[in-house]
Design a protein around this motif. Structure first.
Motif, PDB file in Angstrom:
ATOM      1  N   ALA A   1       1.405  -7.662 -10.833  1.00 28.50           N
ATOM      2  CA  ALA A   1       0.108  -6.999 -10.723  1.00 28.50           C
ATOM      3  C   ALA A   1      -0.050  -6.343  -9.359  1.00 28.50           C
ATOM      4  CB  ALA A   1      -1.017  -7.999 -10.962  1.00 28.50           C
ATOM      5  N   VAL A   2       0.374  -7.031  -8.317  1.00 32.02           N
ATOM      6  CA  VAL A   2       0.285  -6.457  -6.969  1.00 32.02           C
ATOM      7  C   VAL A   2       1.220  -5.256  -6.852  1.00 32.02           C
ATOM      8  CG1 VAL A   2       0.773  -6.895  -4.528  1.00 32.02           C
ATOM      9  CG2 VAL A   2      -0.479  -8.577  -5.862  1.00 32.02           C
ATOM     10  N   GLY A   3       2.397  -5.369  -7.435  1.00 32.08           N
ATOM     11  CA  GLY A   3       3.336  -4.244  -7.412  1.00 32.08           C
ATOM     12  C   GLY A   3       2.779  -3.009  -8.095  1.00 32.08           C
ATOM     13  N   LEU A   4       2.058  -3.206  -9.193  1.00 37.00           N
ATOM     14  CA  LEU A   4       1.445  -2.073  -9.880  1.00 37.00           C
ATOM     15  C   LEU A   4       0.325  -1.459  -9.051  1.00 37.00           C
ATOM     16  CD1 LEU A   4       1.329  -3.401 -13.549  1.00 37.00           C
ATOM     17  CD2 LEU A   4       2.782  -1.591 -12.629  1.00 37.00           C
ATOM     18  N   THR A   5      -0.444  -2.287  -8.362  1.00 37.65           N
ATOM     19  CA  THR A   5      -1.532  -1.743  -7.536  1.00 37.65           C
ATOM     20  C   THR A   5      -0.984  -1.027  -6.311  1.00 37.65           C
ATOM     21  OG1 THR A   5      -1.874  -3.830  -6.344  1.00 37.65           O
ATOM     22  CG2 THR A   5      -3.212  -3.460  -8.317  1.00 37.65           C
ATOM     23  N   TRP A   6       0.215  -1.401  -5.860  1.00 38.73           N
ATOM     24  CA  TRP A   6       0.821  -0.705  -4.718  1.00 38.73           C
ATOM     25  C   TRP A   6       1.101   0.751  -5.073  1.00 38.73           C
ATOM     26  CZ3 TRP A   6       3.844  -2.630  -0.173  1.00 38.73           C
ATOM     27  CH2 TRP A   6       3.355  -3.848   0.283  1.00 38.73           C
ATOM     28  N   CYS A   7       1.335   1.014  -6.355  1.00 41.41           N
ATOM     29  CA  CYS A   7       1.592   2.392  -6.793  1.00 41.41           C
ATOM     30  C   CYS A   7       0.381   3.284  -6.555  1.00 41.41           C
ATOM     31  CB  CYS A   7       1.961   2.410  -8.266  1.00 41.41           C
ATOM     32  SG  CYS A   7       3.528   1.607  -8.630  1.00 41.41           S
ATOM     33  N   PHE A   8      -0.796   2.702  -6.566  1.00 45.83           N
ATOM     34  CA  PHE A   8      -2.033   3.459  -6.375  1.00 45.83           C
ATOM     35  C   PHE A   8      -2.538   3.402  -4.940  1.00 45.83           C
ATOM     36  CE2 PHE A   8      -2.061   2.070 -10.847  1.00 45.83           C
ATOM     37  CZ  PHE A   8      -1.951   3.315 -11.438  1.00 45.83           C
ATOM     38  N   GLY A   9      -1.868   2.656  -4.070  1.00 48.52           N
ATOM     39  CA  GLY A   9      -2.238   2.608  -2.661  1.00 48.52           C
ATOM     40  C   GLY A   9      -3.221   1.514  -2.286  1.00 48.52           C
ATOM     41  N   ILE A  10      -3.982   1.005  -3.251  1.00 44.86           N
ATOM     42  CA  ILE A  10      -4.973  -0.017  -2.911  1.00 44.86           C
ATOM     43  C   ILE A  10      -4.334  -1.393  -2.733  1.00 44.86           C
ATOM     44  CG2 ILE A  10      -6.904   1.180  -3.983  1.00 44.86           C
ATOM     45  CD1 ILE A  10      -6.572  -0.673  -6.399  1.00 44.86           C
ATOM     46  N   GLY A  11      -3.161  -1.586  -3.290  1.00 45.75           N
ATOM     47  CA  GLY A  11      -2.489  -2.878  -3.195  1.00 45.75           C
ATOM     48  C   GLY A  11      -2.043  -3.194  -1.781  1.00 45.75           C
ATOM     49  N   ILE A  12      -1.644  -2.194  -1.039  1.00 52.32           N
ATOM     50  CA  ILE A  12      -1.173  -2.403   0.331  1.00 52.32           C
ATOM     51  C   ILE A  12      -2.308  -2.925   1.200  1.00 52.32           C
ATOM     52  CG2 ILE A  12      -0.251  -1.258   2.381  1.00 52.32           C
ATOM     53  CD1 ILE A  12       1.071   0.751   0.408  1.00 52.32           C
ATOM     54  N   ILE A  13      -3.445  -2.291   1.105  1.00 52.85           N
ATOM     55  CA  ILE A  13      -4.598  -2.714   1.907  1.00 52.85           C
ATOM     56  C   ILE A  13      -5.072  -4.097   1.461  1.00 52.85           C
ATOM     57  CG2 ILE A  13      -7.001  -2.163   2.473  1.00 52.85           C
ATOM     58  CD1 ILE A  13      -6.175   0.815   2.084  1.00 52.85           C
ATOM     59  N   GLY A  14      -5.149  -4.300   0.152  1.00 54.85           N
ATOM     60  CA  GLY A  14      -5.582  -5.597  -0.378  1.00 54.85           C
ATOM     61  C   GLY A  14      -4.650  -6.726   0.015  1.00 54.85           C
ATOM     62  N   TYR A  15      -3.353  -6.463   0.005  1.00 55.70           N
ATOM     63  CA  TYR A  15      -2.371  -7.491   0.368  1.00 55.70           C
ATOM     64  C   TYR A  15      -2.513  -7.869   1.840  1.00 55.70           C
ATOM     65  CZ  TYR A  15       2.018 -10.076   0.259  1.00 55.70           C
ATOM     66  OH  TYR A  15       2.950 -11.070   0.328  1.00 55.70           O
ATOM     67  N   ILE A  16      -2.699  -6.886   2.695  1.00 57.24           N
ATOM     68  CA  ILE A  16      -2.855  -7.161   4.126  1.00 57.24           C
ATOM     69  C   ILE A  16      -4.131  -7.957   4.378  1.00 57.24           C
ATOM     70  CG2 ILE A  16      -3.261  -6.094   6.378  1.00 57.24           C
ATOM     71  CD1 ILE A  16      -1.365  -3.831   5.422  1.00 57.24           C
ATOM     72  N   ILE A  17      -5.216  -7.573   3.721  1.00 57.61           N
ATOM     73  CA  ILE A  17      -6.477  -8.313   3.880  1.00 57.61           C
ATOM     74  C   ILE A  17      -6.324  -9.737   3.370  1.00 57.61           C
ATOM     75  CG2 ILE A  17      -8.865  -8.451   3.065  1.00 57.61           C
ATOM     76  CD1 ILE A  17      -8.888  -5.366   3.144  1.00 57.61           C
ATOM     77  N   ALA A  18      -5.678  -9.913   2.219  1.00 57.45           N
ATOM     78  CA  ALA A  18      -5.472 -11.254   1.670  1.00 57.45           C
ATOM     79  C   ALA A  18      -4.590 -12.096   2.590  1.00 57.45           C
ATOM     80  CB  ALA A  18      -4.850 -11.168   0.282  1.00 57.45           C
ATOM     81  N   ALA A  19      -3.583 -11.490   3.196  1.00 64.35           N
ATOM     82  CA  ALA A  19      -2.712 -12.229   4.111  1.00 64.35           C
ATOM     83  C   ALA A  19      -3.476 -12.723   5.330  1.00 64.35           C
ATOM     84  CB  ALA A  19      -1.544 -11.353   4.549  1.00 64.35           C
ATOM     85  N   LEU A  20      -4.485 -11.986   5.741  1.00 68.20           N
ATOM     86  CA  LEU A  20      -5.285 -12.394   6.891  1.00 68.20           C
ATOM     87  C   LEU A  20      -6.354 -13.416   6.524  1.00 68.20           C
ATOM     88  CD1 LEU A  20      -5.764  -8.902   8.564  1.00 68.20           C
ATOM     89  CD2 LEU A  20      -4.233 -10.737   9.298  1.00 68.20           C
TER      90      LEU A  20
END
Length: 50
Positions: A23-42
């Protein structure tokens, strides 16, 4: 698997971490996954290592 975000989310909700990673990999295709992953990591606390 960099920060353990997908594994932690999968463990918390009781689902397979592979599905979360897909699911995260699919959202990375749209660009929102990268920001969401960084926020979640923090935001998501680290699990203590025993």
């Amino acid at each position: 698997m960099i920060f353990g975000v997908c594994g932690g989310i999968g463990e918390y909700f009781g689902i397979d971490p592979t599905l979360v990673r897909l699911a995260v990999g699919l959202t990375w295709c749209f660009g929102i996954g990268i920001i969401g992953y960084i926020i979640a990591a923090l935001i998501i606390p680290n699990q203590p290592q025993y």
